[in-house]
Scaffold this active site. Structure first.
Site, PDB file in Angstrom:
ATOM      1  N   ARG A 209      35.076  73.672 149.518  1.00  0.00           N
ATOM      2  CA  ARG A 209      33.961  72.747 149.324  1.00  0.00           C
ATOM      3  C   ARG A 209      32.668  73.508 149.631  1.00  0.00           C
ATOM      4  O   ARG A 209      32.674  74.491 150.375  1.00  0.00           O
ATOM      5  CB  ARG A 209      34.082  71.547 150.267  1.00  0.00           C
ATOM      6  CG  ARG A 209      35.371  70.738 150.093  1.00  0.00           C
ATOM      7  CD  ARG A 209      35.442  69.613 151.114  1.00  0.00           C
ATOM      8  NE  ARG A 209      36.638  68.800 150.941  1.00  0.00           N
ATOM      9  CZ  ARG A 209      37.782  68.980 151.585  1.00  0.00           C
ATOM     10  NH1 ARG A 209      37.884  69.978 152.459  1.00  0.00           N
ATOM     11  NH2 ARG A 209      38.822  68.195 151.378  1.00  0.00           N
ATOM     12  N   LYS A 235      37.384  68.657 156.148  1.00  0.00           N
ATOM     13  CA  LYS A 235      37.186  67.247 156.488  1.00  0.00           C
ATOM     14  C   LYS A 235      38.142  66.839 157.602  1.00  0.00           C
ATOM     15  O   LYS A 235      39.271  67.298 157.666  1.00  0.00           O
ATOM     16  CB  LYS A 235      37.439  66.372 155.253  1.00  0.00           C
ATOM     17  CG  LYS A 235      36.314  66.421 154.222  1.00  0.00           C
ATOM     18  CD  LYS A 235      36.566  65.414 153.117  1.00  0.00           C
ATOM     19  CE  LYS A 235      35.397  65.361 152.143  1.00  0.00           C
ATOM     20  NZ  LYS A 235      35.616  64.359 151.068  1.00  0.00           N
ATOM     21  N   HIS A 303      31.091  71.932 142.697  1.00  0.00           N
ATOM     22  CA  HIS A 303      32.346  71.329 143.160  1.00  0.00           C
ATOM     23  C   HIS A 303      33.429  71.386 142.088  1.00  0.00           C
ATOM     24  O   HIS A 303      34.624  71.409 142.405  1.00  0.00           O
ATOM     25  CB  HIS A 303      32.112  69.882 143.597  1.00  0.00           C
ATOM     26  CG  HIS A 303      33.259  69.304 144.370  1.00  0.00           C
ATOM     27  ND1 HIS A 303      33.561  69.686 145.668  1.00  0.00           N
ATOM     28  CD2 HIS A 303      34.202  68.379 144.030  1.00  0.00           C
ATOM     29  CE1 HIS A 303      34.621  69.026 146.094  1.00  0.00           C
ATOM     30  NE2 HIS A 303      35.032  68.227 145.115  1.00  0.00           N
ATOM     31  N   ARG A 306      35.926  74.100 142.472  1.00  0.00           N
ATOM     32  CA  ARG A 306      37.070  73.791 143.352  1.00  0.00           C
ATOM     33  C   ARG A 306      38.164  73.100 142.542  1.00  0.00           C
ATOM     34  O   ARG A 306      39.354  73.406 142.710  1.00  0.00           O
ATOM     35  CB  ARG A 306      36.578  72.929 144.516  1.00  0.00           C
ATOM     36  CG  ARG A 306      37.666  72.390 145.451  1.00  0.00           C
ATOM     37  CD  ARG A 306      36.995  71.680 146.614  1.00  0.00           C
ATOM     38  NE  ARG A 306      37.837  70.687 147.221  1.00  0.00           N
ATOM     39  CZ  ARG A 306      38.665  70.891 148.242  1.00  0.00           C
ATOM     40  NH1 ARG A 306      38.791  72.100 148.742  1.00  0.00           N
ATOM     41  NH2 ARG A 306      39.380  69.908 148.758  1.00  0.00           N
ATOM     42  N   HIS A 329      43.752  69.140 151.814  1.00  0.00           N
ATOM     43  CA  HIS A 329      43.932  67.698 151.625  1.00  0.00           C
ATOM     44  C   HIS A 329      44.850  67.136 152.706  1.00  0.00           C
ATOM     45  O   HIS A 329      45.899  67.707 152.992  1.00  0.00           O
ATOM     46  CB  HIS A 329      44.551  67.405 150.257  1.00  0.00           C
ATOM     47  CG  HIS A 329      43.580  67.525 149.124  1.00  0.00           C
ATOM     48  ND1 HIS A 329      43.982  67.709 147.815  1.00  0.00           N
ATOM     49  CD2 HIS A 329      42.220  67.487 149.100  1.00  0.00           C
ATOM     50  CE1 HIS A 329      42.918  67.771 147.043  1.00  0.00           C
ATOM     51  NE2 HIS A 329      41.834  67.643 147.793  1.00  0.00           N
ATOM     52  N   TYR A 338      45.754  66.600 140.298  1.00  0.00           N
ATOM     53  CA  TYR A 338      45.647  67.793 139.453  1.00  0.00           C
ATOM     54  C   TYR A 338      46.856  67.961 138.538  1.00  0.00           C
ATOM     55  O   TYR A 338      46.760  68.589 137.492  1.00  0.00           O
ATOM     56  CB  TYR A 338      45.445  69.043 140.323  1.00  0.00           C
ATOM     57  CG  TYR A 338      44.137  68.991 141.058  1.00  0.00           C
ATOM     58  CD1 TYR A 338      42.935  69.182 140.386  1.00  0.00           C
ATOM     59  CD2 TYR A 338      44.088  68.718 142.429  1.00  0.00           C
ATOM     60  CE1 TYR A 338      41.727  69.107 141.053  1.00  0.00           C
ATOM     61  CE2 TYR A 338      42.882  68.644 143.100  1.00  0.00           C
ATOM     62  CZ  TYR A 338      41.705  68.834 142.414  1.00  0.00           C
ATOM     63  OH  TYR A 338      40.507  68.755 143.077  1.00  0.00           O
TER      64      TYR A 338
END
Length: 364
Positions: A209, A235, A303, A306, A329, A338
């Site tokens: 990110r 995150k 982004h 990514r 994730h 994806y």
């Protein structure tokens, strides 16, 4: 402005921050501060997410203060202009005239008018979902962390609008090369060109990110090596080890060799002209200019690099679990999107190249 207490290190430069309001009920203010601290320290939310929740919750409280005095107003007959007029002229943006008990013991039906209010103000679905998430987060905090008996319907029935799943749009490798060539041929200062190219390559080559990339410090990079690893904090403060392939390290070393600044262990890797951590908006602005010059789709953003990393890894044979780890994730569901992209592309190729289109059979 920095608000500190035993559990909170909440930083916000927003002059309208809820903690700048006059909140007469000390118990109410104390619990709002504790909630923001909980999002920071226990939930591991980013500063950006906490600020969004704070803004959303502040607007909710502004509405409650107004609605308390105008309960007889039929919101269903008001126009959007009238809603906007109420918000601009009748909302008190300096004082929260609510008691802790009034807020804590709201029921589900007392919150619904606010959802109606933001719907008729044409808030986007994504914004309305986040607002609902912020409100539920506060009441969940009161219930779980403070032992306050709330209306459970707030947690079970209060829901944001459903959002159609938008599949990521991966970028073709040729388009990435075109962007890099355009930067190389631009009239920018040489070290800035090298920096921007290195940032594009590290996002695409490592699936980072933008915030993760800009948080990398000089000491974390294995300088003058062909390959290595870097620890990324993503995150939710989740850590992951990401491999640095040769082309990524080569681009970083070329940037460092051309950069006029002296780096030390505490220096951020990607710097602006002021020798400070690069503002993400500057990188996004430069990227946007080149995209428009080349006539590329508006979805071509930093982004999207990514997204392309994940899609191209999957197409190259990597399994979903590995990609999940590399992207950081929390849920496999976030990564599985994806596989949908790859299947969609496969269907398009099938339709385009399937041999049946070249075969004409007359059946009698």
């Amino acid at each position: 402005m920095i608000i500190m207490d035993k559990k909170l290190n909440y930083n916000s430069n927003n002059s309208n921050n809820i903690l700048n309001y006059h909140i007469p009920d000390k118990n109410l203010k104390k619990n709002i501060i504790s909630w923001l601290g909980y999002l920071n320290l226990e939930k591991g939310f980013s500063k950006k997410t906490i600020l969004s929740y704070e803004i959303d919750f502040r607007k909710f409280l502004n509405f409650l203060c107004w609605h308390k005095n105008y309960k007889n107003v039929d919101l269903s007959i008001l126009s959007k202009d009238e809603f906007e007029h109420i918000m601009k002229t009748d909302f008190n943006f300096k004082k929260i005239e609510l008691t802790a008990n009034e807020l804590f013991f709201l029921n589900y039906n007392q919150i619904r008018p606010y959802l109606f209010f933001i719907f008729f103000l044409n808030y986007k679905k994504t914004s309305r979902r986040r607002i609902v998430a912020a409100i539920k987060s506060f009441y969940r905090f009161l219930y779980k962390k403070k032992g306050i008996k709330i209306d459970s319907s707030i947690l079970t029935k209060l829901k944001g609008p459903k959002i159609d799943l938008a599949l990521p749009r991966p970028i073709k490798v040729e388009e990435i090369k075109n962007i890099i060539n355009e930067i190389q041929n631009s009239k920018q200062i040489n070290w800035i060109k090298k920096r921007n190219i290195a940032m594009i390559i590290i996002i695409y080559g490592c699936g980072l990110r933008i915030a993760e990339m800009l948080s990398i410090k000089y000491q974390e990079i294995p300088i003058n090596k062909l390959k290595g690893y870097i620890k990324i904090v993503g995150k939710g403060n989740r850590e992951r080890l990401v491999p640095l392939i040769p082309i990524v390290l080569k681009s970083i070393n070329e940037y460092l060799e051309s950069c006029p600044f002296n780096f030390n262990n505490e220096t951020f890797l990607f710097l602006g002209k002021n020798f400070k951590k690069l503002n993400p908006g500057i990188f996004q602005r430069d990227f946007r200019k080149i995209r428009k010059k080349l006539g590329l789709h508006k979805s071509f953003t930093p982004h999207a690099l990514r997204h392309s990393f994940a899609t191209h890894m999957l197409e190259g044979g990597a399994d979903v679990r590995t990609i999940q780890k590399l992207l950081g994730h929390k849920s496999l569901k976030s990564t599985q999107i994806y596989t949908e992209v790859s299947q969609t592309q496969l269907s398009k190729l099938y339709e385009k190249f399937n041999p049946r289109k070249k075969i004409s059979v007359n059946i009698k």
